[in-house]
Design an enzyme around this catalytic site. Structure first.
Site, PDB file in Angstrom:
ATOM      1  N   CYS A   1       0.043   5.471   0.729  1.00  0.00           N
ATOM      2  CA  CYS A   1      -0.987   6.385   1.222  1.00  0.00           C
ATOM      3  C   CYS A   1      -0.416   7.790   1.150  1.00  0.00           C
ATOM      4  CB  CYS A   1      -1.379   6.033   2.653  1.00  0.00           C
ATOM      5  SG  CYS A   1      -2.682   7.094   3.323  1.00  0.00           S
TER       6      CYS A   1
ATOM      7  N   ARG B   1       0.828  -1.210   0.000  1.00  0.00           N
ATOM      8  CA  ARG B   1       0.000   0.000   0.000  1.00  0.00           C
ATOM      9  C   ARG B   1       0.857   1.251   0.000  1.00  0.00           C
ATOM     10  NH1 ARG B   1      -3.732   1.783   5.051  1.00  0.00           N
ATOM     11  NH2 ARG B   1      -1.759   2.597   5.804  1.00  0.00           N
TER      12      ARG B   1
END
Length: 124
Positions: free
Chosen positions: A103, A101
């Protein structure tokens, strides 16, 4: 390549499709917290994140996948102060499955959104 448009996800807010399948890989466009029936954003970052997850799940379902097929996500926040609350929602939806991920805080998101997420999934 195959274009994927989910009937139960909100319409794209620009000239793009919900996802593209190339081989066994699904590249899904970012999903905001738009309510499919109205095209309006859910109210608040938590509600937008929950709705965006529902929208992502619909796009993945249309592609024959689930969140368990996701290998990479990119999360866009209007304000990084929401990071902790978003982490909790993210963890709830992905459970034990932990894709890679990124972000980032965005200067602005479409339609004044507070949360957006795009995913890459692989069909096995």
């Amino acid at each position: 390549m195959k274009a994927i448009n989910a009937k139960k996800a909100p319409a794209a807010v620009g000239p793009y499709v919900h996802a593209i399948q190339a081989g066994n890989t699904i590249y899904a466009s970012g999903q905001l917290g738009l309510i499919p029936e109205t095209g309006e954003l859910a109210v608040g970052v938590e509600a937008q994140a929950e709705q965006a997850f529902a929208n992502v799940k619909e796009v993945l379902r249309e592609a024959g996948c689930t969140l368990n097929n996701v290998v990479k996500t990119t999360v866009f926040l209007a304000d990084m102060k929401d990071f902790a609350v978003i982490n909790a929602i993210y963890a709830k939806h992905f459970g034990e499955h932990k894709p890679a991920r990124s972000c980032v805080q965005a200067a602005a998101l479409p339609k004044g959104g507070l949360f957006e997420m795009e995913v890459i999934a692989v069909k096995e």
